[in-house]
Design a protein around this motif. Structure first.
Motif, PDB file in Angstrom:
ATOM      1  N   ALA A 385       1.026  -1.113   0.002  1.00 14.41           N
ATOM      2  CA  ALA A 385      -0.002   0.056   0.008  1.00 14.41           C
ATOM      3  C   ALA A 385       0.744   1.151   0.058  1.00 14.41           C
ATOM      4  N   THR A 386       0.721   2.220   0.966  1.00 13.29           N
ATOM      5  CA  THR A 386       1.131   3.406   1.030  1.00 13.29           C
ATOM      6  C   THR A 386       2.600   3.731   0.551  1.00 13.29           C
ATOM      7  N   VAL A 387       2.684   4.595  -0.512  1.00 18.20           N
ATOM      8  CA  VAL A 387       4.130   5.078  -0.722  1.00 18.20           C
ATOM      9  C   VAL A 387       4.111   6.543  -0.417  1.00 18.20           C
ATOM     10  N   THR A 388       3.115   7.429  -0.791  1.00 19.03           N
ATOM     11  CA  THR A 388       2.915   8.585  -0.566  1.00 19.03           C
ATOM     12  C   THR A 388       1.431   9.148  -0.035  1.00 19.03           C
ATOM     13  N   CYS A 389       1.399  10.106   0.782  1.00 22.34           N
ATOM     14  CA  CYS A 389       0.147  10.594   1.172  1.00 22.34           C
ATOM     15  C   CYS A 389       0.158  12.148   1.564  1.00 22.34           C
ATOM     16  N   TYR A 390      -1.179  12.819   1.652  1.00 18.62           N
ATOM     17  CA  TYR A 390      -0.814  13.988   2.284  1.00 18.62           C
ATOM     18  C   TYR A 390      -0.656  14.057   3.671  1.00 18.62           C
ATOM     19  N   PRO A 391       0.179  14.942   4.011  1.00 20.56           N
ATOM     20  CA  PRO A 391       0.649  15.348   5.382  1.00 20.56           C
ATOM     21  C   PRO A 391      -0.511  16.044   6.076  1.00 20.56           C
ATOM     22  N   TYR A 392      -0.672  16.175   7.230  1.00 19.10           N
ATOM     23  CA  TYR A 392      -1.785  16.979   7.966  1.00 19.10           C
ATOM     24  C   TYR A 392      -1.841  18.378   7.483  1.00 19.10           C
ATOM     25  N   GLU A 393      -0.516  19.212   7.400  1.00 18.13           N
ATOM     26  CA  GLU A 393      -0.608  20.404   6.791  1.00 18.13           C
ATOM     27  C   GLU A 393       0.210  20.582   5.711  1.00 18.13           C
ATOM     28  N   ASP A 394       0.473  21.888   4.955  1.00 18.63           N
ATOM     29  CA  ASP A 394       1.162  21.884   3.842  1.00 18.63           C
ATOM     30  C   ASP A 394       0.984  20.827   2.799  1.00 18.63           C
ATOM     31  N   TYR A 395      -0.090  20.018   2.660  1.00 17.42           N
ATOM     32  CA  TYR A 395      -0.234  19.111   1.443  1.00 17.42           C
ATOM     33  C   TYR A 395      -0.732  20.078   0.250  1.00 17.42           C
ATOM     34  N   LYS A 396      -0.333  19.533  -1.132  1.00 18.41           N
ATOM     35  CA  LYS A 396      -0.521  20.274  -2.258  1.00 18.41           C
ATOM     36  C   LYS A 396      -1.581  19.471  -3.012  1.00 18.41           C
ATOM     37  N   ILE A 397      -2.950  20.304  -3.509  1.00 20.86           N
ATOM     38  CA  ILE A 397      -3.881  19.788  -4.281  1.00 20.86           C
ATOM     39  C   ILE A 397      -3.249  19.548  -5.488  1.00 20.86           C
ATOM     40  N   GLY A 398      -3.558  18.430  -6.129  1.00 17.42           N
ATOM     41  CA  GLY A 398      -3.110  17.937  -7.485  1.00 17.42           C
ATOM     42  C   GLY A 398      -1.909  17.181  -7.070  1.00 17.42           C
ATOM     43  N   THR A 399      -1.442  16.937  -6.108  1.00 19.03           N
ATOM     44  CA  THR A 399      -0.357  15.865  -5.749  1.00 19.03           C
ATOM     45  C   THR A 399      -1.005  14.758  -5.084  1.00 19.03           C
ATOM     46  N   VAL A 400      -0.122  13.706  -4.962  1.00 17.10           N
ATOM     47  CA  VAL A 400      -0.665  12.638  -4.177  1.00 17.10           C
ATOM     48  C   VAL A 400       0.220  12.510  -2.709  1.00 17.10           C
ATOM     49  N   GLY A 401       0.785  13.722  -2.162  1.00 17.12           N
ATOM     50  CA  GLY A 401       1.224  13.944  -0.899  1.00 17.12           C
ATOM     51  C   GLY A 401       2.721  13.587  -1.183  1.00 17.12           C
ATOM     52  N   THR A 402       3.222  13.534   0.213  1.00 19.36           N
ATOM     53  CA  THR A 402       4.670  13.398   0.272  1.00 19.36           C
ATOM     54  C   THR A 402       5.137  11.805   0.846  1.00 19.36           C
ATOM     55  N   VAL A 403       6.224  11.507   0.479  1.00 14.01           N
ATOM     56  CA  VAL A 403       6.727  10.091   0.652  1.00 14.01           C
ATOM     57  C   VAL A 403       6.781  10.065   2.122  1.00 14.01           C
ATOM     58  N   ILE A 404       6.067   8.801   2.581  1.00 14.27           N
ATOM     59  CA  ILE A 404       6.261   8.401   4.190  1.00 14.27           C
ATOM     60  C   ILE A 404       7.651   7.862   4.682  1.00 14.27           C
ATOM     61  N   ASP A 405       7.744   8.209   5.682  1.00 15.12           N
ATOM     62  CA  ASP A 405       8.992   8.076   6.112  1.00 15.12           C
ATOM     63  C   ASP A 405       9.311   6.482   6.140  1.00 15.12           C
ATOM     64  N   GLY A 406      10.796   6.316   5.885  1.00 10.27           N
ATOM     65  CA  GLY A 406      11.221   4.948   5.700  1.00 10.27           C
ATOM     66  C   GLY A 406      11.342   4.442   4.352  1.00 10.27           C
ATOM     67  N   VAL A 407      10.434   5.193   3.548  1.00  9.62           N
ATOM     68  CA  VAL A 407      10.470   4.731   2.002  1.00  9.62           C
ATOM     69  C   VAL A 407      11.068   5.981   1.256  1.00  9.62           C
ATOM     70  N   SER A 408      11.751   5.285   0.046  1.00  8.91           N
ATOM     71  CA  SER A 408      12.500   6.117  -0.777  1.00  8.91           C
ATOM     72  C   SER A 408      11.941   6.241  -2.157  1.00  8.91           C
ATOM     73  N   VAL A 409      11.633   7.444  -2.724  1.00 10.27           N
ATOM     74  CA  VAL A 409      11.285   7.509  -4.125  1.00 10.27           C
ATOM     75  C   VAL A 409      12.274   8.321  -4.969  1.00 10.27           C
ATOM     76  N   LYS A 410      12.371   8.071  -6.127  1.00  9.81           N
ATOM     77  CA  LYS A 410      13.173   8.656  -7.255  1.00  9.81           C
ATOM     78  C   LYS A 410      12.369   8.569  -8.709  1.00  9.81           C
ATOM     79  N   ILE A 411      12.694   9.604  -9.465  1.00  8.51           N
ATOM     80  CA  ILE A 411      12.230   9.164 -10.915  1.00  8.51           C
ATOM     81  C   ILE A 411      13.182   8.742 -11.834  1.00  8.51           C
ATOM     82  N   GLY A 412      12.707   7.805 -12.255  1.00  2.00           N
ATOM     83  CA  GLY A 412      13.658   6.954 -13.251  1.00  2.00           C
ATOM     84  C   GLY A 412      13.468   7.191 -14.637  1.00  2.00           C
ATOM     85  N   GLU A 413      14.181   6.521 -15.587  1.00  6.79           N
ATOM     86  CA  GLU A 413      13.921   6.826 -17.071  1.00  6.79           C
ATOM     87  C   GLU A 413      12.656   6.720 -17.421  1.00  6.79           C
ATOM     88  N   GLY A 414      12.440   7.751 -18.426  1.00  5.37           N
ATOM     89  CA  GLY A 414      10.786   7.864 -18.888  1.00  5.37           C
ATOM     90  C   GLY A 414       9.977   8.764 -17.862  1.00  5.37           C
TER      91      GLY A 414
END
Length: 601
Positions: A385-414
């Motif tokens: 399940a969860t990779v990212t989600c809205y934080p309680y504050e400073d969430y941005k509409i149009g995004t799927v939130g920020t990465v939860i602690d303990g998980v890493s995300v990066k953008i790869g090829e394409g």
């Protein structure tokens, strides 16, 4: 042993007491709640574990669970964890071929069936599933065939106490449970090819539950959750176990078609949902708004503006709310917001996670303005399940939130979103090649989703890479983005965007038929049946105007040039949508090839 799911029952009894109610089961909105205390759960788990041992279940063996949402589903899964066995969830709507494939691929020796349909489906493929030694009938309403000599009713098992030797064996296995034990196999819905069994060890759940504990700090033992999505879906499965672990009371809802009535009965403070739920709720509120007298509409509009300013321009950004705005909000909360929340069933909502597909920004803002805290997130079966989600504050509409602690995300090829962390699956069961293809050489999981990371760490998803297509003019089209725009319209139920290697973009549109009928009555449009209604020129003109307006801001090459209205919905049974309600585009293209070709003549 430090597996959260293996020790869930014993640790909960130690924390909350044996008499604390853990969850309840609601078969239908007007049925009696079946309540389960932790003490009763403990005794039931021992009885089921004893029956599984008598059926020859060894450590690491698979037990298929083919059922709608039931309280007993959780009992069976907990019994499996106590024996180091592996529960394998099968969607209750799965076809004969899917059930046969999953039972055979997982080498299940026991299958638990929840209702008559699941029993009948398995009986038809049973001859191909030679490893199955026991069918566990979970409902008393199931009519067991006279020739069936391996079925046992769960009620009979629950009324039989496990023997001392069986309890001793259960305790032995529980004591040696390890983090790298497989907790479950979750089979993908197979939109392209046969399903793949995602291997999720207990370490994945241990990490995910701990990560959520530090992220979702507003949840407490006073909260209540409604289990609405299938427990065979990783989103609901992980969420429900998190709630039980944290002491949040869960009501397991069986009748998904009666979710509105269930909400009014349970009135939960939290519940995970897919975007389609919120799109329908939004349509219902909009229809109510349209029928209001002019004065009430003006009040509603003013209330929305105040709610938007307070909740999105101040609270969201952790800014102090001006005194007069706070005063206005309090007034409108009494007059407007609270009444809408109560009408839906969310009297005092705490957190409402939503994921699985895009949800229009305007819908998120609408409900946030009303004080309904939709929390957009992103995850997959392969990431527990969860990779990212809205934080309680400073969430941005149009995004799927920020990465939860303990998980890493990066953008790869394409532009592909890549994930690494302790919640990522071990691989696909019996599929070495697909497992290898799912990871980069340095161990990052390839999600198949395209996206980009914002400077503040928020993730924006653009499209499923496999859904992207190119027109014959060389322009790339992201169909989900267009479908999401149209999905919030009260007159549109489903939409499939077409255009791969075509001159322009078209769409197959399934109208919201009840809304369309009301429109026809209001405008005195006569029709004999749904075919007649969708062919009416006034109806087509109205739909064309709405679709054009919904595409405002899109590039010309992205816009739908032609569309076809259909008189029936895409269904799971027809294979046009998956068990997780995603479009199966190849099947739709095949079923409606004539209609599609007509749009390109």
């Amino acid at each position: 042993m430090n597996n959260i799911l293996t020790s869930l029952v014993s640790s909960s009894i130690a924390r909350f007491g044996a008499d604390r109610e853990a969850f309840a089961y609601l078969e239908s909105p007007d049925s009696e709640l079946v309540r389960y205390t932790w003490g009763e759960i403990s005794e039931s788990v021992k009885s089921i574990a004893g029956a599984l041992l008598r059926a020859g279940i060894s450590e690491g063996d698979a037990v298929s669970v083919f059922a709608p949402n039931m309280g007993d589903t959780l009992l069976v899964e907990l019994a499996c964890y106590s024996l180091r066995a592996v529960p394998v969830s099968i969607y209750p709507t799965s076809s004969h071929s899917q059930v046969e494939y999953i039972v055979k691929d997982s080498k299940s020796t026991v299958i638990c069936v929840g209702a008559q349909r699941q029993y009948d489906v398995f009986r038809e493929v049973q001859s191909e599933c030679g490893d199955v030694r026991l069918i566990l009938a979970m409902s008393e309403k199931i009519e067991i065939e006279p020739t069936d000599n391996i079925s046992v009713r769960l009620s009979a098992i629950l009324s039989t106490e496990a023997s001392d030797s069986e309890i001793e064996e259960m305790n032995r296995r529980t004591a040696v449970a390890a983090e790298d034990d497989v907790a479950t196999l979750l089979y993908t819905s197979g939109t392209t090819g046969e399903p793949k069994g995602t291997i999720l060890p207990h370490s994945c759940f241990n990490a995910q539950l701990e990560f959520h504990k530090s992220r979702l700090v507003s949840l407490s033992e006073s909260d209540t959750s409604l289990c609405f999505l299938p427990l065979s879906h990783i989103f609901e499965k992980a969420w429900t176990y998190f709630c039980l672990w944290r002491g949040v009371h869960v009501t397991v809802n069986s009748d998904t078609k009666a979710i509105s009535a269930a909400l009014l009965r349970v009135r939960p403070t939290c519940m995970c949902a897919v975007p389609r739920f919120w799109e329908k709720a939004y349509m219902a509120v909009q229809e109510k708004f349209a029928s209001m007298p002019a004065m009430r509409r003006r009040i509603f509009k003013a209330a929305l503006q105040v709610g938007f300013r307070r909740n999105l321009e101040y609270v969201r950004l952790n800014r102090k709310v001006p005194f007069y705005l706070a005063l206005k909000y309090k007034l409108y909360d009494k007059l407007v917001y609270s009444k809408i929340r109560r009408a839906i069933g969310f009297d005092n909502p705490n957190i409402l996670p939503t994921a699985g597909a895009p949800l229009g920004d305007s819908i998120v803002e609408f409900f946030r303005a009303l004080g309904i805290p939709i929390v957009i997130g992103y995850g997959l079966s392969e990431t527990t399940a969860t990779v990212t989600c809205y934080p309680y504050e400073d969430y941005k509409i149009g995004t799927v939130g920020t990465v939860i602690d303990g998980v890493s995300v990066k953008i790869g090829e394409g532009g592909e979103v890549l994930v690494k962390g302790p919640t990522v699956m071990r691989g696909y069961y019996n599929k070495e090649k697909q497992t290898e293809e799912a990871f980069t050489e340095d161990g990052w999981f390839k999600t198949g989703d395209a996206g980009c990371l914002q400077p503040d760490g928020s993730l924006v998803l653009t499209e499923r890479i496999k859904d992207l297509f190119k027109t014959s003019n060389g322009k790339y089209i992201a169909p989900q983005a267009i479908e999401s725009r149209l999905g919030g319209d009260p007159y549109i139920e489903q939409v499939a965007v077409i255009g791969d290697r075509r001159k322009y973009v078209t769409a197959i549109v399934i109208p919201a038929f009840e809304a369309l009928k009301r429109y026809a009555r209001k405008h005195r449009i006569k029709y004999r049946n749904l075919d007649d209604l969708i062919c009416n020129s006034d109806i087509r003109d109205m739909m064309e105007r709405r679709i054009e307006r919904l595409q405002s801001g899109l590039a010309a090459f992205e816009k739908i040039k032609k569309f076809t209205l259909l008189p029936k919905e895409f269904t799971i049974e027809s294979g046009e949508i998956t068990n997780t309600l995603k479009l199966c585009r190849p099947v739709i293209a095949n079923h409606y090839s004539k209609e599609i070709e007509a749009m390109y003549r």
